[in-house]
Design an enzyme around this catalytic site. Structure first.
Site, PDB file in Angstrom:
ATOM      1  N   GLU A  83       0.345   5.260   0.622  1.00 39.41           N
ATOM      2  CA  GLU A  83      -0.610   6.274   1.096  1.00 39.41           C
ATOM      3  C   GLU A  83      -0.238   7.672   0.603  1.00 39.41           C
ATOM      4  OE1 GLU A  83      -0.995   5.670   5.353  1.00 39.41           O
ATOM      5  OE2 GLU A  83      -2.156   3.846   4.976  1.00 39.41           O
ATOM      6  N   CYS A 121     -10.768  -2.834  -4.570  1.00 38.32           N
ATOM      7  CA  CYS A 121      -9.774  -3.798  -5.056  1.00 38.32           C
ATOM      8  C   CYS A 121     -10.452  -5.046  -5.620  1.00 38.32           C
ATOM      9  CB  CYS A 121      -8.788  -4.168  -3.949  1.00 38.32           C
ATOM     10  SG  CYS A 121      -7.621  -2.829  -3.604  1.00 38.32           S
ATOM     11  N   GLU A 152      -3.100  -4.459  -3.044  1.00 36.65           N
ATOM     12  CA  GLU A 152      -3.621  -5.341  -4.104  1.00 36.65           C
ATOM     13  C   GLU A 152      -3.596  -4.642  -5.457  1.00 36.65           C
ATOM     14  OE1 GLU A 152      -4.876  -4.608  -1.190  1.00 36.65           O
ATOM     15  OE2 GLU A 152      -6.232  -6.151  -0.435  1.00 36.65           O
ATOM     16  N   ASN A 164       0.843  -1.206   0.000  1.00 34.11           N
ATOM     17  CA  ASN A 164       0.000   0.000   0.000  1.00 34.11           C
ATOM     18  C   ASN A 164       0.874   1.251   0.000  1.00 34.11           C
ATOM     19  OD1 ASN A 164       0.629  -0.875   2.673  1.00 34.11           O
ATOM     20  ND2 ASN A 164      -0.969   0.406   3.536  1.00 34.11           N
ATOM     21  N   CYS A 207     -10.364  -4.714  -0.122  1.00 34.59           N
ATOM     22  CA  CYS A 207     -11.491  -3.789  -0.015  1.00 34.59           C
ATOM     23  C   CYS A 207     -12.382  -3.912  -1.262  1.00 34.59           C
ATOM     24  CB  CYS A 207     -10.995  -2.347   0.155  1.00 34.59           C
ATOM     25  SG  CYS A 207     -10.368  -1.611  -1.367  1.00 34.59           S
ATOM     26  N   CYS A 236      -4.112   0.777  -2.507  1.00 28.95           N
ATOM     27  CA  CYS A 236      -3.970  -0.451  -1.710  1.00 28.95           C
ATOM     28  C   CYS A 236      -2.894  -1.360  -2.308  1.00 28.95           C
ATOM     29  CB  CYS A 236      -5.284  -1.229  -1.698  1.00 28.95           C
ATOM     30  SG  CYS A 236      -6.628  -0.416  -0.834  1.00 28.95           S
TER      31      CYS A 236
HETATM   32  N1  THU Z   1      -5.269  -1.337   2.525  1.00 26.55           N
HETATM   33  C1  THU Z   1      -4.704  -2.177   1.607  1.00 26.55           C
HETATM   34  O1  THU Z   1      -3.602  -1.941   1.125  1.00 26.55           O
HETATM   35  N2  THU Z   1      -5.403  -3.270   1.258  1.00 26.55           N
HETATM   36  C2  THU Z   1      -6.580  -3.663   1.826  1.00 26.55           C
HETATM   37  O2  THU Z   1      -7.103  -4.700   1.471  1.00 26.55           O
HETATM   38  C3  THU Z   1      -7.218  -2.828   2.831  1.00 26.55           C
HETATM   39  C4  THU Z   1      -6.580  -1.516   3.088  1.00 26.55           C
HETATM   40  C5  THU Z   1      -4.494  -0.183   2.965  1.00 26.55           C
HETATM   41  C6  THU Z   1      -4.983   1.153   2.505  1.00 26.55           C
HETATM   42  C7  THU Z   1      -4.403   2.058   3.579  1.00 26.55           C
HETATM   43  O3  THU Z   1      -3.069   2.374   3.255  1.00 26.55           O
HETATM   44  C8  THU Z   1      -4.399   1.201   4.832  1.00 26.55           C
HETATM   45  O4  THU Z   1      -4.496  -0.142   4.364  1.00 26.55           O
HETATM   46  C9  THU Z   1      -5.506   1.499   5.809  1.00 26.55           C
HETATM   47  O5  THU Z   1      -6.730   1.494   5.186  1.00 26.55           O
END
Ligand code: THU
Length: 127
Positions: free
Chosen positions: A44, A89, A55, A42, A86, A53
């Site tokens: 941000e 994704c 994925e 991920n 999520c 994310c």
């Molecule tokens: N996140 C992911 O990378 N994948 C997921 O399946 C759920 C959420 C990340 C996004 C963000 O950087 C952090 O997790 C919190 O939501």
């Protein structure tokens, strides 16, 4: 490429997570139908909605290098529970993974759980 190796690669990828806002590190690893392997984490952003994310990072790396048929993806995080993809994704993956494609979630204590994409996203939107 076996599942255990993908789990290991997903944990390695999670180390690169850029998550100064949530402090939630996620890693993903996938294998395509021709056996190619890609990983992602991920990433941000101060504008939270711009966050990508793990994925999607992982899938984008594959697709942007010409690999559009994902067979399996493993997702891990540094939390003490399973991390599921999520909604965005799931929909994103449905473009590059068939309904019978495999999504694996792994937790260090609880082990591995496995689903088809069709189970996680029944009746995906298609054009
Ligand atoms: N996140 C992911 O990378 N994948 C997921 O399946 C759920 C959420 C990340 C996004 C963000 O950087 C952090 O997790 C919190 O939501």
């Amino acid at each position: 490429m076996d599942k255990e190796k993908l789990v290991e690669l997903a944990y390695k990828a999670s180390k690169y997570s850029y998550s100064p806002y949530s402090h939630f590190k996620v890693g993903a690893a996938l294998v395509t139908e021709d056996g190619s392997v890609f990983t992602g984490c991920n990433v941000e952003n101060a504008s939270y909605g711009a966050t990508i994310c793990a994925e999607r990072t992982c899938a984008l790396k594959a697709v942007s290098e010409g690999h559009k048929k994902i067979k399996m993806m493993v997702i891990v995080s540094d939390s003490n529970k399973f991390t599921y993809p999520c909604g965005i994704c799931r929909q994103f993956l449905s473009e590059f993974m068939d309904n019978d494609g495999i999504i694996v979630v792994h937790d260090k204590d609880k082990g591995t759980k496995e689903y088809t994409l069709g189970e996680l996203l029944p009746e995906a939107f298609v054009l």
